[in-house]
Design a protein around this motif. Structure first.
Motif, PDB file in Angstrom:
ATOM      1  N   GLN A   1     -19.836 -12.863  40.381  1.00  0.00           N
ATOM      2  CA  GLN A   1     -21.089 -12.529  41.045  1.00  0.00           C
ATOM      3  C   GLN A   1     -21.453 -13.500  42.163  1.00  0.00           C
ATOM      4  N   PHE A   2     -20.755 -14.650  42.227  1.00  0.00           N
ATOM      5  CA  PHE A   2     -21.057 -15.602  43.285  1.00  0.00           C
ATOM      6  C   PHE A   2     -20.535 -15.075  44.623  1.00  0.00           C
ATOM      7  N   PRO A   3     -21.304 -15.254  45.702  1.00  0.00           N
ATOM      8  CA  PRO A   3     -20.832 -14.813  47.019  1.00  0.00           C
ATOM      9  C   PRO A   3     -19.538 -15.536  47.401  1.00  0.00           C
TER      10      PRO A   3
ATOM     11  N   ALA B   1     -28.653 -22.282  37.515  1.00  0.00           N
ATOM     12  CA  ALA B   1     -28.203 -21.616  38.743  1.00  0.00           C
ATOM     13  C   ALA B   1     -27.089 -20.621  38.473  1.00  0.00           C
ATOM     14  N   GLY B   2     -26.602 -20.555  37.230  1.00  0.00           N
ATOM     15  CA  GLY B   2     -25.620 -19.537  36.893  1.00  0.00           C
ATOM     16  C   GLY B   2     -24.261 -20.044  36.478  1.00  0.00           C
ATOM     17  N   LEU B   3     -24.026 -21.349  36.548  1.00  0.00           N
ATOM     18  CA  LEU B   3     -22.715 -21.876  36.164  1.00  0.00           C
ATOM     19  C   LEU B   3     -22.875 -23.238  35.496  1.00  0.00           C
ATOM     20  N   PRO B   4     -22.856 -23.277  34.166  1.00  0.00           N
ATOM     21  CA  PRO B   4     -22.917 -24.584  33.501  1.00  0.00           C
ATOM     22  C   PRO B   4     -21.608 -25.346  33.693  1.00  0.00           C
TER      23      PRO B   4
ATOM     24  N   THR C   1     -24.852 -25.145  47.768  1.00  0.00           N
ATOM     25  CA  THR C   1     -25.990 -25.515  48.589  1.00  0.00           C
ATOM     26  C   THR C   1     -27.176 -25.506  47.646  1.00  0.00           C
ATOM     27  N   PRO C   2     -28.176 -26.368  47.881  1.00  0.00           N
ATOM     28  CA  PRO C   2     -29.246 -26.540  46.891  1.00  0.00           C
ATOM     29  C   PRO C   2     -29.757 -25.223  46.326  1.00  0.00           C
ATOM     30  N   GLY C   3     -29.516 -25.045  45.029  1.00  0.00           N
ATOM     31  CA  GLY C   3     -29.993 -23.877  44.318  1.00  0.00           C
ATOM     32  C   GLY C   3     -29.072 -22.675  44.342  1.00  0.00           C
ATOM     33  N   VAL C   4     -27.989 -22.728  45.120  1.00  0.00           N
ATOM     34  CA  VAL C   4     -27.122 -21.547  45.265  1.00  0.00           C
ATOM     35  C   VAL C   4     -25.656 -21.969  45.200  1.00  0.00           C
ATOM     36  N   PHE C   5     -24.918 -21.328  44.314  1.00  0.00           N
ATOM     37  CA  PHE C   5     -23.464 -21.505  44.289  1.00  0.00           C
ATOM     38  C   PHE C   5     -22.820 -20.461  45.191  1.00  0.00           C
ATOM     39  N   THR C   6     -21.828 -20.864  45.920  1.00  0.00           N
ATOM     40  CA  THR C   6     -20.976 -19.939  46.668  1.00  0.00           C
ATOM     41  C   THR C   6     -19.533 -20.341  46.410  1.00  0.00           C
TER      42      THR C   6
END
Length: 509
Positions: A109-111, A210-213, A144-149
């Motif tokens: 699901q990560f961009p 954020a979606g990834l421990p 990037t702060p708050g977002v995994f790509t």
């Protein structure tokens, strides 16, 4: 390839010369082997101790949070030692074939950011056009702060049908080549830990939201490996600071936990920074297990400039060895300020008024050149200082021995020569406030990470914080600075490492 001469064609003198060269070469190689062996044994012993401390039974006196902090620090130290051991190993003649560890795929699901790597030339050396026959893809985790790509690196496979040549563009080198983190993610972890004082167990929770421990042990390994890679940059920063003829110095206590013990003991962080009048804006921290003066002497080495510091006796040996002591007028003023606050002393108020006159001269001279500053001090500050000294000597005869007023006067009178040396050099500041400001991040951090887990982890924190705080002093965003440095560092020539120092760094250069 070295061509071996025909020994039968050499005369006795040439044979003796050749034998001497071979003996010298053997001795040199023996020394190198002995050195590498001793370093390997030392690091292997250290890593064995750390593993034993990690997996052995823990003291029940540590809270669960403290124990998890210690685990993070031990994992980080182990990763750093393993990185150093790997760097010491000679390049193998033949690459060893070993099974690659299986890594869980990154969440779909990560961009994805597709980054293509293709050869510069689509023609083979034989002249034929290459044909794309496939591709290899690898993924690295960015943040990037708050977002995994996710950066998806796609390497096209190009083949020549005529001569069966296969060509692929290489993937750019990374600080951790075989890991998933990009320079951006590593920079974020470093800034969060060493600038924002977030322990790794807190970062683990933030990444989980954020979606990834990401396991703390993994974060610790990344910190240890990155710290090793940044060390040459810190050494270059130290050399730049010690190239100055005037340097500030100060120290502050930090609790350090010796693995296996039930309590912490007091260690120290020493800060060495440039003056407000220097074109260079930098600070270097040094972590030591005690406040012994030998740690300052080891850091300063053969440097023999002017050291701005307080009255700590640990610097005394350096003064005897050629370093010039510069006293701190702010410390002298503080003695009278405390006296005035305690009992509204009129004597203290008068001293504060005179010292305030010296600082008023400094405010006028702040933006001047060193030469103009020296002239202004000669004209305006020296008369104030001379009158203040005469007044202090007279007052000292009137106050009783051992009183608080006597102690305040004695502090200044015993250090008067050092306190007034700044008057004769426009490049020297009046006080040590500059370096005291650089100590504050450590004071803020103490309430968050509680203690340093080992001497190695303390030194690593000192090194990385040196880069972060120096970047701040030069007006850089620490995240932007570290991200760019970690991107360029793997391919940066050792001779050009100075270009990555905070005072010379320019984003995108």
């Amino acid at each position: 390839m070295t061509l071996h001469p025909n020994l039968d064609q050499l005369n006795p003198e040439q044979l003796r010369a050749l034998a001497a060269q071979l003996i010298q070469r053997v001795e040199t190689m023996d020394k190198q082997i002995t050195h590498h062996k001793s370093v390997n044994e030392k690091l292997a012993h250290e890593i064995a101790l750390l593993k034993r401390f990690k997996f052995a039974k823990r003291s029940e006196q540590l809270s669960p949070d403290q124990a998890s902090l210690l685990d993070d620090l031990i994992d980080t130290d182990i990763a750093a030692i393993e990185a150093e051991l790997e760097a010491l190993q000679p390049a193998p003649v033949e690459a060893k074939v070993r099974q690659q560890p299986k890594r869980a795929p990154l969440p779909p699901q990560f961009p994805r950011t597709l980054i293509h790597h293709e050869p510069d030339n689509s023609h083979c050396q034989c002249g034929c056009a290459l044909k794309r026959i496939g591709e290899d893809a690898s993924e690295k985790l960015d943040y990037t702060p708050g977002v995994f790509t996710v950066e998806r690196h796609i390497r096209g496979k190009w083949a020549c049908e005529q001569c069966e040549t296969l060509i692929q563009a290489p993937v750019p080198a990374h600080v951790i080549d075989k890991g998933v983190p990009t320079a951006g993610l590593l920079a974020h972890i470093m800034v969060a830990k060493f600038a924002d004082h977030l322990p790794l167990y807190r970062q683990e929770k933030i990444f989980g939201r954020a979606g990834l421990p990401i396991a703390r042990s993994t974060l610790a390994q990344w910190v240890g490996q990155t710290g090793v890679q940044l060390q040459p940059l810190v050494e270059a920063l130290r050399e730049a600071v010690l190239a100055q003829r005037v340097v500030h110095a100060d120290e502050t206590p930090v609790q350090m936990l010796a693995p296996g013990e039930k309590k912490t003991h007091r260690a120290y962080v020493w800060a060495y920074c440039t003056t407000p009048f220097s074109a260079l804006k930098a600070v270097v921290y040094d972590f030591s297990p005690s406040r012994a003066g030998e740690h300052a002497r080891n850091f300063l080495g053969t440097w023999n400039g002017k050291l701005v510091c307080d009255g700590f006796a640990g610097y005394k040996a350096g003064f005897e060895g050629g370093i010039t002591e510069i006293g701190c007028m702010a410390h002298a003023r503080r003695k009278f300020f405390d006296l005035h606050v305690a009992n509204k002393s009129q004597l203290a108020e008068q001293a504060l008024h005179s010292i305030g006159g010296l600082y008023e001269v400094e405010r006028k001279a702040k933006e001047m050149s060193d030469e103009d500053r020296w002239r202004l001090r000669q004209e305006m500050a020296i008369p104030i200082a001379e009158k203040l000294h005469e007044w202090m000597l007279a007052q000292r005869e009137l106050v009783p021995e051992g009183s608080a007023t006597a102690k305040a006067l004695d502090y200044s009178l015993k250090r008067w020569v050092a306190l007034t040396r700044y008057l004769n050099d426009g490049a020297v500041p009046i006080d040590n406030n500059r370096v005291e400001n650089t100590i504050r991040p450590w004071a803020l951090g103490r309430s968050n990470w509680l203690f340093a887990g080992s001497l190695r982890s303390g030194k690593r924190a000192a090194a990385i914080m040196s880069l972060i705080q120096s970047a701040r002093m030069n007006g850089h965003d620490p995240f932007a600075y570290l991200k760019d440095v970690l991107t360029r560092l793997p391919t940066q020539r050792a001779s050009a490492i100075d270009q990555l120092l905070p005072h010379q760094w320019a984003q995108g250069s």
